[in-house]
Write an enzyme that holds these catalytic residues in place. Structure first.
Site, PDB file in Angstrom:
ATOM      1  N   ASN A   1       0.829  -1.206   0.000  1.00  0.00           N
ATOM      2  CA  ASN A   1       0.000   0.000   0.000  1.00  0.00           C
ATOM      3  C   ASN A   1       0.864   1.257   0.000  1.00  0.00           C
ATOM      4  O   ASN A   1       1.912   1.321   0.654  1.00  0.00           O
ATOM      5  CB  ASN A   1      -0.984   0.005   1.190  1.00  0.00           C
ATOM      6  CG  ASN A   1      -0.326  -0.188   2.542  1.00  0.00           C
ATOM      7  OD1 ASN A   1       0.696  -0.847   2.677  1.00  0.00           O
ATOM      8  ND2 ASN A   1      -0.930   0.403   3.563  1.00  0.00           N
TER       9      ASN A   1
ATOM     10  N   GLU B   1       0.431   5.429   0.552  1.00  0.00           N
ATOM     11  CA  GLU B   1      -0.467   6.498   1.025  1.00  0.00           C
ATOM     12  C   GLU B   1       0.228   7.843   0.854  1.00  0.00           C
ATOM     13  O   GLU B   1       1.455   7.937   1.001  1.00  0.00           O
ATOM     14  CB  GLU B   1      -0.816   6.265   2.496  1.00  0.00           C
ATOM     15  CG  GLU B   1      -1.569   4.965   2.726  1.00  0.00           C
ATOM     16  CD  GLU B   1      -1.754   4.610   4.201  1.00  0.00           C
ATOM     17  OE1 GLU B   1      -2.476   3.657   4.488  1.00  0.00           O
ATOM     18  OE2 GLU B   1      -1.158   5.292   5.063  1.00  0.00           O
TER      19      GLU B   1
ATOM     20  N   HIS C   1      -3.870   0.616  -3.071  1.00  0.00           N
ATOM     21  CA  HIS C   1      -3.936  -0.566  -2.222  1.00  0.00           C
ATOM     22  C   HIS C   1      -2.934  -1.613  -2.719  1.00  0.00           C
ATOM     23  O   HIS C   1      -2.574  -1.643  -3.897  1.00  0.00           O
ATOM     24  CB  HIS C   1      -5.355  -1.150  -2.235  1.00  0.00           C
ATOM     25  CG  HIS C   1      -6.379  -0.258  -1.597  1.00  0.00           C
ATOM     26  ND1 HIS C   1      -7.357  -0.715  -0.756  1.00  0.00           N
ATOM     27  CD2 HIS C   1      -6.562   1.085  -1.683  1.00  0.00           C
ATOM     28  CE1 HIS C   1      -8.105   0.292  -0.339  1.00  0.00           C
ATOM     29  NE2 HIS C   1      -7.647   1.405  -0.893  1.00  0.00           N
TER      30      HIS C   1
ATOM     31  N   GLU D   1      -3.176  -4.770  -3.316  1.00  0.00           N
ATOM     32  CA  GLU D   1      -3.658  -5.656  -4.381  1.00  0.00           C
ATOM     33  C   GLU D   1      -3.575  -4.927  -5.734  1.00  0.00           C
ATOM     34  O   GLU D   1      -3.216  -5.516  -6.759  1.00  0.00           O
ATOM     35  CB  GLU D   1      -5.106  -6.077  -4.102  1.00  0.00           C
ATOM     36  CG  GLU D   1      -5.260  -7.020  -2.912  1.00  0.00           C
ATOM     37  CD  GLU D   1      -5.357  -6.303  -1.559  1.00  0.00           C
ATOM     38  OE1 GLU D   1      -5.004  -5.109  -1.478  1.00  0.00           O
ATOM     39  OE2 GLU D   1      -5.781  -6.956  -0.586  1.00  0.00           O
TER      40      GLU D   1
ATOM     41  N   CYS E   1      -9.900  -5.776   0.959  1.00  0.00           N
ATOM     42  CA  CYS E   1     -11.022  -4.910   1.324  1.00  0.00           C
ATOM     43  C   CYS E   1     -12.050  -4.915   0.183  1.00  0.00           C
ATOM     44  O   CYS E   1     -11.785  -5.420  -0.918  1.00  0.00           O
ATOM     45  CB  CYS E   1     -10.532  -3.497   1.604  1.00  0.00           C
ATOM     46  SG  CYS E   1     -10.035  -2.598   0.126  1.00  0.00           S
TER      47      CYS E   1
ATOM     48  N   CYS F   1     -10.795  -3.530  -3.102  1.00  0.00           N
ATOM     49  CA  CYS F   1      -9.902  -4.422  -3.843  1.00  0.00           C
ATOM     50  C   CYS F   1     -10.639  -5.614  -4.434  1.00  0.00           C
ATOM     51  O   CYS F   1     -10.286  -6.098  -5.508  1.00  0.00           O
ATOM     52  CB  CYS F   1      -8.750  -4.891  -2.952  1.00  0.00           C
ATOM     53  SG  CYS F   1      -7.580  -3.572  -2.638  1.00  0.00           S
TER      54      CYS F   1
HETATM   55 ZN   LIG Z   1      -7.854  -2.820  -0.532  1.00  0.00          ZN
END
Ligand SMILES: [Zn+2]
Length: 285
Positions: A76, A78, A89, A91, A116, A119
């Site tokens: 990830n 950010e 993310h 994935e 999530c 994703c």
């Molecule tokens: Zn995700």
């Protein structure tokens, strides 16, 4: 069980620790007598160590097995100062990385946490056969349809465009503008038809390109700057190494990545120049 430090050392011995070639995957699995799926799961902690979660400090890592036999890591990313919807993310990172390396199908994925909802929707665009095996925390593999029942996806919109396609590549040395144009041609943009690409040049003269990757539910889409940043991070570069950025968009398109890309670059690479071209003619499919 392989020592995590050994796996880290193996991965770090490559020019990019995010891509483990098929030959190495075969050698590792044979020498240590584990399956490729078990190797995927053991790579997850190493993937987590490469994450850049500058807001949450929550590290997510995934390892994806491609049809070629190579493994791709995802993490990830950010971006402080930007809205949370600019987050990449793990994935998404892993899938984009595999696509950038010519992978045309994915077999299995292991992750540090269950994917999530965002994703699962993103993967629904990629895994058109519903055969991807997903492993979380050493549990049995599950398919995406079991994690995302009653899904909405490309088929609901009557679209057949494949997400994982062989990419267009420059056949000769090309300018940054031309590299952005070629990246745009490899977009997956069946919903807006707005092909778009980004090329980033770093201070050491390297070039990283990204293609726009669109999603049937719109929000899980990855902008061309996002996918170019994935290529840059996968090669171990820092954001501040970016010196020039070129965005190529399509004439007459319904959407534009210009404003958001410009703002994100300002936040992560304040010294970089930014230019936009409209080198994709209207109506290009
Ligand atoms: Zn995700």
């Amino acid at each position: 069980m392989i020592l995590p430090s050994l796996l880290s050392a193996v991965c770090l011995s490559y020019s990019t620790p995010f891509v483990i070639p098929a030959e190495t995957v075969n050698t590792l699995t044979e020498q240590i007598s584990i399956t490729r799926e078990e190797l995927l799961q053991q790579l997850v902690p190493f993937a987590q160590s490469l994450a850049r979660p500058l807001i949450s400090n929550y590290r997510v890592g995934v390892a994806l097995l491609g049809k070629s036999g190579a493994i791709y890591l995802g993490v990830n990313l950010e971006f402080p100062g930007m809205p949370l919807n600019q987050t990449i993310h793990a994935e998404q990172f892993g899938v984009a990385c595999a696509r950038q390396h010519g992978e045309t199908s994915l077999i299995a994925m292991a992750g540090s946490a269950a994917p999530c909802g965002h994703c699962r929707q993103f993967l629904n665009e990629v895994d058109d056969e519903g055969t991807l095996q997903i492993y979380v925390a050493n549990t049995e593999g599950r398919t995406l349809p079991s994690l995302l029942p009653a899904a909405f996806g490309p088929k609901n919109l009557g679209l057949q465009d494949k997400f994982m396609i062989p990419l267009s590549l420059p056949s000769h040395p090309a300018s940054l503008e031309e590299r952005a144009r070629i990246a745009a041609l490899s977009s997956h943009a069946p919903y807006t038809l707005a092909k778009s690409g980004v090329a980033l040049e770093t201070e050491d003269g390297k070039v990283y390109t990204g293609s726009y990757l669109e999603n049937a539910a719109f929000n899980p889409s990855l902008s061309p700057l996002h996918t170019a940043l994935i290529a840059l991070v996968a090669d171990g570069q820092s954001y501040t190494s970016i010196q020039r950025a070129v965005l190529c968009e399509q004439r007459g398109a319904k959407i534009s990545h210009e404003a958001v890309s410009c703002e994100l670059l300002k936040q992560i690479a304040p010294g970089a120049s930014f230019a936009k071209t409209m080198a994709i003619p209207e109506g290009t499919r």
